[in-house]
Scaffold this motif. Structure first.
Motif, mmCIF file in Angstrom:
data_model
loop_
_atom_site.group_PDB
_atom_site.id
_atom_site.type_symbol
_atom_site.label_atom_id
_atom_site.label_comp_id
_atom_site.label_asym_id
_atom_site.label_seq_id
_atom_site.Cartn_x
_atom_site.Cartn_y
_atom_site.Cartn_z
ATOM 1 N N SER A 120 -7.649 8.827 -2.497
ATOM 2 C CA SER A 120 -7.336 7.496 -2.653
ATOM 3 C C SER A 120 -5.430 7.276 -2.988
ATOM 4 C CB SER A 120 -7.825 6.985 -4.246
ATOM 5 O OG SER A 120 -9.120 6.909 -3.666
ATOM 6 N N PHE A 149 -4.090 7.589 0.655
ATOM 7 C CA PHE A 149 -4.062 6.556 1.205
ATOM 8 C C PHE A 149 -3.094 5.219 0.917
ATOM 9 C CE2 PHE A 149 -6.110 2.200 1.982
ATOM 10 C CZ PHE A 149 -6.371 2.148 3.071
ATOM 11 N N TYR A 150 -2.970 5.144 -0.409
ATOM 12 C CA TYR A 150 -2.319 4.014 -1.040
ATOM 13 C C TYR A 150 -0.854 4.301 -1.080
ATOM 14 C CZ TYR A 150 -6.387 1.444 -2.675
ATOM 15 O OH TYR A 150 -7.449 0.719 -2.478
ATOM 16 N N ASP A 158 -10.174 1.261 1.948
ATOM 17 C CA ASP A 158 -9.653 2.439 1.206
ATOM 18 C C ASP A 158 -10.956 3.775 1.382
ATOM 19 O OD1 ASP A 158 -11.367 2.574 -0.892
ATOM 20 O OD2 ASP A 158 -9.663 2.130 -2.177
#
Length: 326
Positions: A30, A33-34, A257
């Motif tokens: 995560s 991704f962010y 996501d």
């Protein structure tokens, strides 16, 4: 049902939306991704939590990623104008028979934890740790170059009821979709900060979080993100778009996501600060409502969303169906 009269003098003063906390099953994936793909800036990282902010933001974070067994949304956060507004908010929610609990939250001052009548978990604060400005540190820009968090969109079992409640606490309707047969609201967009929305509601199984949106400088940033995602292993995470909404006039892209939480990348809506701003009405069957260019949204966009932690989901009262892509 007619829209409620705009409440310009609410019981407490909400400035804007502030942040979301997600439970994620793979914290490293995560974060990648962010931070590396979308381009949010990491402001804290440990073995269980990663916090991030966008490029224009001075608050410590706009998104919290917390390691969890299930991918859910834990809470939606809002900033209020003053400490006195927190006390007034507590009195308001308790007066409605809703919880009002002071909670300890890292990097935030006094924080009120509550929920709305549908069950959406909410928190309010007046002060969060402030960080140095970075919006002119162009060496930090990457991904889609997100500037700020823009809005939440939630599924509601009764959009009319959600609009009535949020109108009472000072959110103003900018645009709405009405089912012509029943005259009930199918969706509504409501704001505090002077854009098209801080909070939106979509008819559906709820309460669930439909998406969180981030504002970007131009549509070209969205094209850059599509090129990046399609060549770095995220092709399947592109859900809808790019396109231009009829509602809000915004240029958009919806992506998922690694846990399936939906993120909208968003720009080009309009100013709504005038107190006599008149809401724009859309017919549920108007194909340009969803996308100005006429392309309907996929079924997943109407049916899938993030559960709120510990909140039961119910069927919507309104059964009307929008146009869905085949």
């Amino acid at each position: 049902m007619p829209l409620p009269k705009c409440n310009l003098y609410p019981p407490f003063n909400i400035v804007r939306l502030s942040h979301v906390e997600y439970a994620v099953t793979d914290l490293a994936a995560s974060k990648a991704f962010y931070a590396d793909t979308l381009g949010l800036q990491v402001t804290h990282e440990d073995g269980d939590v990663v916090t991030l902010r966008a490029m224009e933001e001075r608050n410590h974070h706009c998104i919290v990623l917390k390691r969890g067994a299930d991918p859910v949304a834990n809470v939606l956060g809002f900033k209020v104008f003053s400490e006195d507004d927190l006390d007034r908010a507590k009195a308001f929610f308790e007066g409605k028979g809703l919880p009002g609990e002071w909670v300890e939250r890292p990097w935030q001052g006094r924080t009120l934890r509550t929920r709305d009548p549908q069950g959406i978990p909410l928190e309010f604060y007046a002060a969060m740790e402030r960080l140095p400005t970075i919006h002119q540190q162009y060496r930090l820009y990457r991904g889609v170059k997100p500037l700020r968090i823009d809005h939440f969109n939630c599924y509601s079992t009764s959009v009319d009821a959600s609009v009535a409640f949020y109108n009472e606490i000072g959110f103003r309707v900018t645009e709405y979709t009405e089912d012509e047969e029943t005259k009930k609201l199918w969706a509504a967009w409501m704001h505090r900060k002077g854009g098209v929305h801080d909070m939106a509601f979509t008819n559906g199984r709820g309460p669930r979080l439909h998406h969180v949106a981030f504002w970007v400088p131009t549509p070209l940033n969205i094209i850059d993100l599509l090129d990046l995602m399609s060549t770095t292993g995220y092709l399947a995470n592109i859900e809808r778009g790019p396109g231009r909404h009829g509602i809000s006039n915004a240029f958009f892209l919806y992506v998922r996501d690694p846990d399936g939480h939906r993120i909208e990348i968003y720009c080009s809506d309009y100013l709504t600060v005038d107190p006599d701003h008149e809401p724009i009405k859309w017919d549920l069957k108007d194909p340009q409502r969803q996308t100005l260019w006429g392309a309907p949204a996929p079924r997943s966009w109407f049916e899938e969303g993030s559960l709120f932690a510990g909140v039961a989901v119910e069927e919507p009262q309104l059964k009307a169906q929008p146009i869905v892509a085949p």
